[in-house]
Enzyme design. Sequence first.
Site, PDB file in Angstrom:
ATOM      1  N   HIS A   1      25.773 -62.374 -14.145  1.00 25.00           N
ATOM      2  CA  HIS A   1      25.056 -61.117 -13.919  1.00 25.00           C
ATOM      3  C   HIS A   1      26.049 -60.065 -13.436  1.00 25.00           C
ATOM      4  O   HIS A   1      26.758 -60.274 -12.441  1.00 25.00           O
ATOM      5  CB  HIS A   1      23.923 -61.306 -12.909  1.00 25.00           C
ATOM      6  CG  HIS A   1      22.744 -62.007 -13.503  1.00 25.00           C
ATOM      7  ND1 HIS A   1      21.965 -62.898 -12.813  1.00 25.00           N
ATOM      8  CD2 HIS A   1      22.202 -61.914 -14.753  1.00 25.00           C
ATOM      9  CE1 HIS A   1      21.000 -63.340 -13.614  1.00 25.00           C
ATOM     10  NE2 HIS A   1      21.123 -62.771 -14.794  1.00 25.00           N
TER      11      HIS A   1
ATOM     12  N   GLU B   1      23.376 -68.861  -4.907  1.00 24.19           N
ATOM     13  CA  GLU B   1      23.167 -67.438  -4.626  1.00 24.19           C
ATOM     14  C   GLU B   1      23.980 -67.147  -3.376  1.00 24.19           C
ATOM     15  O   GLU B   1      23.702 -67.693  -2.307  1.00 24.19           O
ATOM     16  CB  GLU B   1      21.686 -67.133  -4.365  1.00 24.19           C
ATOM     17  CG  GLU B   1      20.754 -67.357  -5.550  1.00 24.19           C
ATOM     18  CD  GLU B   1      20.813 -66.262  -6.615  1.00 24.19           C
ATOM     19  OE1 GLU B   1      21.505 -65.246  -6.388  1.00 24.19           O
ATOM     20  OE2 GLU B   1      20.185 -66.442  -7.668  1.00 24.19           O
TER      21      GLU B   1
ATOM     22  N   GLU C   1      26.560 -58.554  -9.632  1.00 24.11           N
ATOM     23  CA  GLU C   1      26.707 -59.482  -8.504  1.00 24.11           C
ATOM     24  C   GLU C   1      28.187 -59.668  -8.181  1.00 24.11           C
ATOM     25  O   GLU C   1      28.764 -60.735  -8.360  1.00 24.11           O
ATOM     26  CB  GLU C   1      25.979 -60.791  -8.860  1.00 24.11           C
ATOM     27  CG  GLU C   1      24.492 -60.528  -9.123  1.00 24.11           C
ATOM     28  CD  GLU C   1      23.717 -61.681  -9.762  1.00 24.11           C
ATOM     29  OE1 GLU C   1      24.300 -62.784  -9.931  1.00 24.11           O
ATOM     30  OE2 GLU C   1      22.528 -61.489 -10.082  1.00 24.11           O
TER      31      GLU C   1
ATOM     32  N   HIS D   1      25.847 -66.825  -8.369  1.00 16.82           N
ATOM     33  CA  HIS D   1      25.163 -65.523  -8.405  1.00 16.82           C
ATOM     34  C   HIS D   1      25.180 -64.924  -6.996  1.00 16.82           C
ATOM     35  O   HIS D   1      25.582 -65.551  -6.026  1.00 16.82           O
ATOM     36  CB  HIS D   1      23.695 -65.721  -8.805  1.00 16.82           C
ATOM     37  CG  HIS D   1      23.466 -66.150 -10.223  1.00 16.82           C
ATOM     38  ND1 HIS D   1      22.859 -65.348 -11.147  1.00 16.82           N
ATOM     39  CD2 HIS D   1      23.745 -67.311 -10.875  1.00 16.82           C
ATOM     40  CE1 HIS D   1      22.763 -65.971 -12.299  1.00 16.82           C
ATOM     41  NE2 HIS D   1      23.296 -67.173 -12.168  1.00 16.82           N
TER      42      HIS D   1
HETATM   43  N1  ARG Z   1      18.592 -65.488  -9.535  1.00 16.29           N
HETATM   44  C1  ARG Z   1      19.071 -66.045 -10.754  1.00 16.29           C
HETATM   45  C2  ARG Z   1      18.388 -65.425 -11.941  1.00 16.29           C
HETATM   46  O1  ARG Z   1      17.427 -64.735 -11.801  1.00 16.29           O
HETATM   47  C3  ARG Z   1      18.938 -67.518 -10.756  1.00 16.29           C
HETATM   48  C4  ARG Z   1      17.560 -67.980 -10.772  1.00 16.29           C
HETATM   49  C5  ARG Z   1      17.521 -69.457 -10.653  1.00 16.29           C
HETATM   50  N2  ARG Z   1      16.828 -70.003 -11.740  1.00 16.29           N
HETATM   51  C6  ARG Z   1      15.515 -70.059 -11.816  1.00 16.29           C
HETATM   52  N3  ARG Z   1      15.044 -70.535 -12.912  1.00 16.29           N
HETATM   53  N4  ARG Z   1      14.703 -69.675 -10.854  1.00 16.29           N
HETATM   54  O2  ARG Z   1      18.838 -65.614 -13.016  1.00 16.29           O
HETATM   55 ZN    ZN Z   2      22.140 -63.451 -10.825  1.00 19.82          ZN
END
Ligand code: ARG
Ligand code: ZN
Length: 438
Positions: free
Chosen positions: A178, A397, A181, A321
């Site tokens: 992303h 994260e 980030e 992330h």
């Molecule tokens: N925050 C990240 C995203 O939105 C990772 C999410 C983790 N994966 C999930 N399936 N909840 O891509």
């Molecule tokens: Zn992310």
Amino acid sequence: MLKVSVLLVVLTAAYCFKSYDRYKIVRVDVGSEANLQSILSLESEGLLEVFSESRLGYVDVLVSPKNLAKCQKSLHSIGLRSVERVDDVGAQILQEKAALLSAAPMADGSYSYDSYHRYDVMISHLESLVASHSSEAEIVDVGTSYEGRTIKAIRMTADISSDESDDKPMIWLDGGIHAREWVSPATMMYIIDSILGEQETDKSDKMGELLAKFQIVVAPCINPDGYEYTHTTDRLWRKTRKPSGCRWGKKNWFGGCFYRMCYGADPNRNWAADWGNSGVSDDRCSLVYPGKEPFDQENTKAVKTYLENHSDKLKLYATYHSYSQLFLTPVGYTTTKPENWKHHKKVGDAVVAAIAQRNKGTAPYIAMQSAGLYPASGDSADWVHDVLGLTDSYTFELRPDGNSNVGFELPADQILPTAQENVDGLLALIDNIEYNNI
Ligand code: ARG
Ligand code: ZN
């Protein structure tokens, strides 16, 4: 001098940078799934943009000055409480930009952890590391992005030119999927420097053992087009940059777009694991547009192909992330527990404990199943888990914590503590993977 640079900042901001002048971050209480759905429908009407990764109890949303009154009215009418958290996102971005401009320029090949750096600075540092560690590091060209940048990784292992080194068990780490980030690529760079003994020098024995046993491949920034775009044009860009077509597929009489052209797909919704089912939008302009089909984005396709070609050796996959300080275990598209969840729980506990140990007094990271955050289909860790069949496949994260006001714009003085605690987190992770416990 100061005046001149401030003027420069203002000019760049005014002429080429997307302005977030007087945009606000508003925190909205979400008690129930129904409330969350209402917020998501306001998002699809274009009234707000959900900002925070975590959706436990509340979400932070970004609202433009134009939409503010309407948005507040809508929230109020559905009975959702909200409080303002950041009153001018634009000012925050300008502050960050000013800090970047006043940072010392990097000499060719060098790298620092007191500022965020451009993609070419990262890559030339990798190249200089390979030059000075030629018996244990080499550059891997993973593929080419839509805009033509080479997605590079560094492969590190003892005696790298030997044939046996290719057959060693593999650890893959990636960052920057992303674009906005920023602390993710910075942390990956620190992890690379640490593995090669340029940082965390007291851990050289441990790193030596790891390099003897494994081949460790780290790709610090696997969405370079998006990352560069956050530096040149829109600080809060998340997706790739490949044109994805007109909004709602609608063209005007002259062959242009009726609404507007949309760019990019969410590269962490683009993998073939329960693709397109939850936590996505078919609005091509949405932040979570998963693409037309799995792997239609050059960067995800490139990483996927590399992982597939090495799947027989792959023992650990981790993707980094920001933000919210979490360690997420598979799977992300359903809250149903996978068969190996007991192992995931044990690994998660070990990782967050190691991180907490390194930086005492700061908010702890929390380990949880990824779908517990919110269900979302098509993420990279789930594809590795489900399709390559790898038990140890995780998502970090990084900082700041979910309660923060700075969000993706983590101040540069927090790069180092973030990176340091994640060297310890990674070592605990490696110690606990299945491969090391059979
Ligand atoms: N925050 C990240 C995203 O939105 C990772 C999410 C983790 N994966 C999930 N399936 N909840 O891509
Ligand atoms: Zn992310």
